[in-house]
Scaffold this active site. Structure first.
Site, short mmCIF file in Angstrom:
data_model
loop_
_atom_site.label_atom_id
_atom_site.label_comp_id
_atom_site.label_asym_id
_atom_site.label_seq_id
_atom_site.Cartn_x
_atom_site.Cartn_y
_atom_site.Cartn_z
N CYS A 75 13.21 -9.50 -8.78
CA CYS A 75 13.36 -8.38 -7.88
C CYS A 75 14.91 -8.33 -7.14
CB CYS A 75 12.39 -7.26 -7.62
SG CYS A 75 11.35 -7.75 -8.49
N HIS B 294 13.61 -3.30 1.51
CA HIS B 294 12.98 -3.51 -0.07
C HIS B 294 11.84 -2.12 -0.60
CE1 HIS B 294 12.71 -6.06 -3.65
NE2 HIS B 294 11.24 -6.36 -3.54
N GLU C 257 6.90 -6.60 4.73
CA GLU C 257 8.78 -6.20 5.21
C GLU C 257 8.50 -5.69 6.48
OE1 GLU C 257 12.55 -4.57 3.37
OE2 GLU C 257 10.75 -4.61 2.55
N LYS D 24 13.94 3.36 -3.70
CA LYS D 24 12.99 3.05 -4.08
C LYS D 24 11.87 3.98 -4.61
CE LYS D 24 12.65 -1.94 -4.88
NZ LYS D 24 14.06 -2.37 -3.79
N HIS E 263 11.68 1.42 -9.00
CA HIS E 263 12.09 -0.28 -8.99
C HIS E 263 12.79 -0.31 -10.38
CE1 HIS E 263 12.21 -4.38 -7.63
NE2 HIS E 263 10.71 -4.33 -6.92
N PHE F 112 9.43 -11.95 -6.82
CA PHE F 112 8.49 -13.21 -7.30
C PHE F 112 8.97 -14.02 -7.10
CE2 PHE F 112 5.52 -9.72 -9.76
CZ PHE F 112 4.51 -9.41 -8.94
#
Length: 408
Positions: free
Chosen positions: A163, A303, A314, A332, A337, A396
């Site tokens: 991502c 994010h 975050e 998002k 996403h 990830f």
């Protein structure tokens, strides 16, 4: 050795669920209306909704033959790259093609391409598998097809950091420019994250929102009732230039890419460091690269996936770095996403935020998580002086990519 010049952003191209170009995407973001809806392609699955780029007509933009030859993630990348080049007022007949590069974050092998092919192989119908299967679906072909479409003969790279891929590509492009290898780089990401296999896998991971009765309210970053992200698709490409090159041709400068940092957390295969220390280190490194301090940053493009763990980590990272963080938005919530495209789309939105001096709102934030102490822009855009902003991307494998932009 010549001193590295600043990196200018001179063009922006986008295809998203909010619009088929940068202008309509920006307008959609400022409206703050979430684009999630029931998705016919996901019919019958436990999670049957996503954010689709429904207004993008590939045949109209690229032509029937080109559309047939390449996968959807490539179609969107080529369309976004064309728009970015137009926005940068670049003359393809005048540029030195060998000094132009392409770096795109992409995963490739989308469900729409591989699914039918696997069915044919498993049923023994080998001759019916298209010979275009690999070139229309391999991840590197997004950069390859953009180079082919625009006649670019400089470096062509594909990056994959989950991502964070789109942001990693932009950081990599900055390195190419600062090293003197290129004068211009088209950089960004593209992704079709809303396939059937992706939906099933992420759902079984408990990463997706299961708010099937109200898809438009499902993506709700930092909200107390968030329960996962919403799959999406899209692409964003930036034209990045050596500032001296841009000024020599009197290019429009949208912003500057002042700094960037790429780090790995080495903590867990999919989860972030809970206390936010991994992301905080990346943010601090990016600010150092930009020769800026936390107090210089006026805005954070988060994010903000809408998953319980990631949003909290975050938020903790931002508190570690900034103490009292500047205003935050989470795209998002509107766009879903798009996985490998997300970092590039959010970088492009950060550029437009600085250009327009206006922060688009976060959708669906009705009740801020009491553990998250952030100033999040909601309900309506917020206009204020903006000199510098960061865009956060995490993936990830503990992949972190932080970009720092400054106003022109």
């Amino acid at each position: 050795m010549r001193r590295a010049a600043a990196v200018a952003v001179t063009g922006v191209g986008m295809v998203t669920p909010a619009g088929s170009d940068a202008r309509s995407t920006w307008e959609g973001m400022c409206q703050g209306t979430a684009r999630a809806a029931t998705d016919p392609e996901l019919e019958g699955l436990p999670v049957d909704f996503s954010c689709r780029a429904d207004t993008f007509d590939a045949e109209q933009v690229l032509g029937r033959r080109h559309t047939w030859r390449v996968g959807r993630f490539i179609q969107m990348a080529v369309a976004a790259a064309r728009e970015a080049v137009r926005d940068a007022e670049l003359d393809r007949d005048a540029w030195c093609a060998e000094r132009v590069g392409v770096v795109i974050g992409a995963s490739g092998n989308d469900d729409a391409t591989l699914g039918p092919a696997w069915e044919r192989v498993l049923s023994g119908r080998y001759a019916s598998v298209s010979p275009t299967l690999i070139p229309r679906s391999a991840a590197n072909m997004a950069a390859g097809e953009v180079s082919l479409d625009l006649g670019i003969t400089g470096p062509g790279l594909s990056v994959q950091t989950a991502c964070a891929s789109g942001a990693t590509a932009i950081s990599t492009a900055r390195d190419l420019l600062r090293s003197g290898a290129c004068d211009i780089v088209l950089a960004g990401g593209t992704g079709v994250g809303n396939g059937r296999m992706s939906s099933v896998s992420f759902n079984n991971m408990s990463a997706l929102s299961r708010r099937t009765w109200s898809p438009e309210a499902a993506s709700r970053p930092f909200d107390a009732d968030r329960d996962g992200f919403v799959l999406g698709e899209g692409s964003a490409i930036l034209v990045l230039e050596d500032e001296r090159h841009a000024r020599a041709r009197r290019a429009p400068i949208r912003s500057y890419l002042a700094g960037a940092a790429l780090t790995s957390e080495a903590h867990h295969h999919i989860a972030p460091t809970p206390d936010g220390s991994g992301a905080a280190r990346a943010i601090e490194m990016a600010l150092t690269a930009a020769d800026l301090s936390p107090r210089d940053i006026d805005h954070v493009n988060a994010h903000g996936t809408s998953t319980p763990m990631n949003d909290l980590a975050e938020a903790r990272a931002l508190r570690r770095v900034f103490g009292a963080p500047p205003p935050v938005t989470a795209p998002k919530s509107v766009l879903g996403h798009s996985i490998t495209a997300a970092g590039a789309i959010e970088a492009a939105l950060t550029v437009l935020t600085l250009f327009h001096q206006k922060i688009p709102p976060t959708a669906n934030l009705d009740r801020l998580d009491p553990e998250i102490d952030l100033d999040i822009v909601t309900k309506a855009p917020r206009s204020q002086p903006l000199h510098a902003a960061i865009s956060n991307s995490f993936g990830f494998g503990g992949q972190n990519a932080i970009l720092v932009f400054t106003a022109p």
